[in-house]
Enzyme design. Structure first.
Site, short mmCIF file in Angstrom:
data_model
loop_
_atom_site.label_atom_id
_atom_site.label_comp_id
_atom_site.label_asym_id
_atom_site.label_seq_id
_atom_site.Cartn_x
_atom_site.Cartn_y
_atom_site.Cartn_z
N ASP A 1 0.85 -1.21 0.00
CA ASP A 1 0.00 0.00 0.00
C ASP A 1 0.88 1.25 0.00
OD1 ASP A 1 0.96 -0.35 2.62
OD2 ASP A 1 -0.85 0.50 3.54
N ASP B 1 6.88 1.17 1.92
CA ASP B 1 6.57 0.16 0.90
C ASP B 1 7.45 0.38 -0.33
OD1 ASP B 1 3.53 -0.96 1.74
OD2 ASP B 1 3.94 1.09 2.35
N ASN C 1 -2.50 2.73 3.51
CA ASN C 1 -1.97 4.06 3.82
C ASN C 1 -2.80 5.15 3.14
OD1 ASN C 1 0.21 3.31 5.47
ND2 ASN C 1 1.47 2.83 3.68
N THR D 1 2.98 -5.98 2.75
CA THR D 1 3.47 -4.84 3.53
C THR D 1 2.35 -3.81 3.77
OG1 THR D 1 4.25 -3.67 1.56
CG2 THR D 1 5.82 -5.13 2.66
N PHE E 1 -0.82 -0.73 12.59
CA PHE E 1 -1.74 -0.25 11.54
C PHE E 1 -2.20 -1.34 10.55
CE2 PHE E 1 -2.40 1.58 7.28
CZ PHE E 1 -3.47 2.42 7.54
N ASN E 2 -1.25 -2.10 9.97
CA ASN E 2 -1.65 -3.05 8.92
C ASN E 2 -2.62 -4.11 9.45
OD1 ASN E 2 -0.04 -1.80 7.00
ND2 ASN E 2 1.70 -3.19 7.31
N HIS F 1 9.71 0.35 8.23
CA HIS F 1 9.10 -0.95 8.53
C HIS F 1 9.21 -1.97 7.40
CE1 HIS F 1 6.92 1.27 11.74
NE2 HIS F 1 6.59 2.15 10.80
N ASP F 2 8.67 -1.60 6.23
CA ASP F 2 8.33 -2.61 5.22
C ASP F 2 9.50 -3.36 4.59
OD1 ASP F 2 5.67 -2.15 5.71
OD2 ASP F 2 5.41 -0.77 4.03
C1 BDR Z 1 2.89 -0.03 8.55
O1 BDR Z 1 1.84 0.89 8.31
C2 BDR Z 1 2.16 1.74 7.23
O2 BDR Z 1 2.00 3.06 7.62
C3 BDR Z 1 3.57 1.42 6.80
O3 BDR Z 1 3.67 1.44 5.39
C4 BDR Z 1 3.82 0.04 7.35
O4 BDR Z 1 3.47 -0.97 6.43
C5 BDR Z 1 3.54 0.28 9.88
O5 BDR Z 1 2.59 0.19 10.90
CA CA Z 2 2.94 -0.45 4.15
#
Ligand code: BDR
Ligand code: CA
Length: 320
Positions: free
Chosen positions: A22, A27, A49, A132, A172-173, A247-248
């Site tokens: 996303d 990403d 996102n 991701t 979040f994801n 993160h990703d």
């Molecule tokens: C995740 O949420 C998104 O904002 C980032 O791309 C990452 O995949 C982190 O919580």
């Molecule tokens: Ca992401």
């Protein structure tokens, strides 16, 4: 807690990978690392996102900036059950604010991400799925084609962790589409989790962003601008962060550079009902003999300096 280094793919062998994402600043970096170090079979997009049209557009732009010939297919425009929620407070309205981005050269190759995931995994046994973003597309594919569970090499995802960001307990994801996450965490194949307790140790510090900016070429300049925006939103919203957690890419590096990580095996369940805990990844850390069998390799720590060296080298390889 038992720790071990991840066995498996060495940097010399290129895992087959399908990224479901996303984009999203981080990403985009995951796609760069995958383009450099994997046999990238395709990119699928999901709402997360930003709304789906924007995450798809961003994936197309990253494809163009890299100059790679990989199909991009858009997928779910909302979670299975939960209402759609986006993360403009981190990634901006476009999902990838902060850089002067070109218009995509050509449109997406299809709006059939779930079918594309199923067909690609059937045609290429031993593919790693690398989600991701929210897990909607991957869950729909696993539900529609249960044979995928035995065909894929595994799922290496960014999500979850032992603390939250969207809420105190939920990342979040996973929080975006907990029902989809429950399907993925129950899929019974090899599952690797890059959660927040890992990724918060992988920050885009000002020094690291400056290093990206010193790499010649357009891609590096655009990514340095994206890093600046992404880190800016993180640093302004948190205590004690030097830069955005990147993160990703961890979900890709887990496959291509497993020697960078320490990991442990645990049972991880997705909380679907709690008033304060919906979307939490409940990691069973008990040492009890009578506990659920592990279903997940939980990445615990990353060698962050070496990880950023890999990112820099991958950016440089595509930056002209
Ligand atoms: C995740 O949420 C998104 O904002 C980032 O791309 C990452 O995949 C982190 O919580
Ligand atoms: Ca992401």
């Amino acid at each position: 807690m038992p720790m071990s280094h991840l066995p498996g793919t060495s940097a010399a062998t290129r895992p087959r990978v399908l990224i479901d994402c996303d984009p999203g600043h981080d990403d985009a970096i995951a796609i760069v690392v995958a383009a450099r170090h994997t046999e990238l079979l395709g990119i699928t997009t999901v709402a997360g996102n930003a709304p789906l049209d924007r995450t798809t557009r961003n994936a197309l732009i990253v494809r163009d900036l890299l100059g790679i010939d990989v199909e991009v297919h858009s997928g779910a425009d909302r979670p299975l059950v939960a209402p759609p929620v986006h993360a403009d407070y981190v990634h901006g309205e476009s999902g990838m604010d902060g850089a002067d981005l070109p218009e995509p050269v050509r449109p997406a190759d299809g709006a059939d991400a779930v079918a594309f995931i199923i067909d690609t995994c059937r045609a290429n046994e031993g593919t790693w799925l690398v989600p991701t973003g929210p897990l909607t597309n991957v869950a729909l594919a696993l539900r529609a084609a249960p044979d995928l569970a035995d065909r894929v090499a595994g799922i290496s995802l960014m999500g979850g962790g032992t603390f939250g960001n969207r809420t105190a307990s939920a990342e979040f994801n996973v929080w975006c589409d907990p029902e989809a996450a429950a399907t993925v965490f129950g899929f019974r194949g090899p599952l690797v989790m890059s959660g927040l307790h890992l990724t918060h140790g992988f920050q885009a510090t000002p020094e690291r962003i400056a290093r990206v900016r010193r790499i010649p070429g357009r891609l590096a300049a655009v990514l340095a601008d994206l890093f600046d925006f992404f880190s800016g939103t993180y640093v302004s919203r948190h205590d004690g962060l030097l830069g955005a957690p990147v993160h990703d890419p961890c979900a890709v590096l887990a496959l291509t550079h497993p020697e960078l990580f320490e990991a442990s095996d645990a049972h991880v369940a997705i909380e679907l009902r709690g008033e304060f805990t919906r979307g939490m990844t409940v990691v069973d850390r008990r040492r009890l003999l009578d506990r659920p069998a592990p279903n997940c390799r939980v990445l615990e720590r990353i060698d962050d300096e070496a990880g950023f060296d890999v990112i820099d080298e991958a950016i440089a390889a595509f930056s002209r």
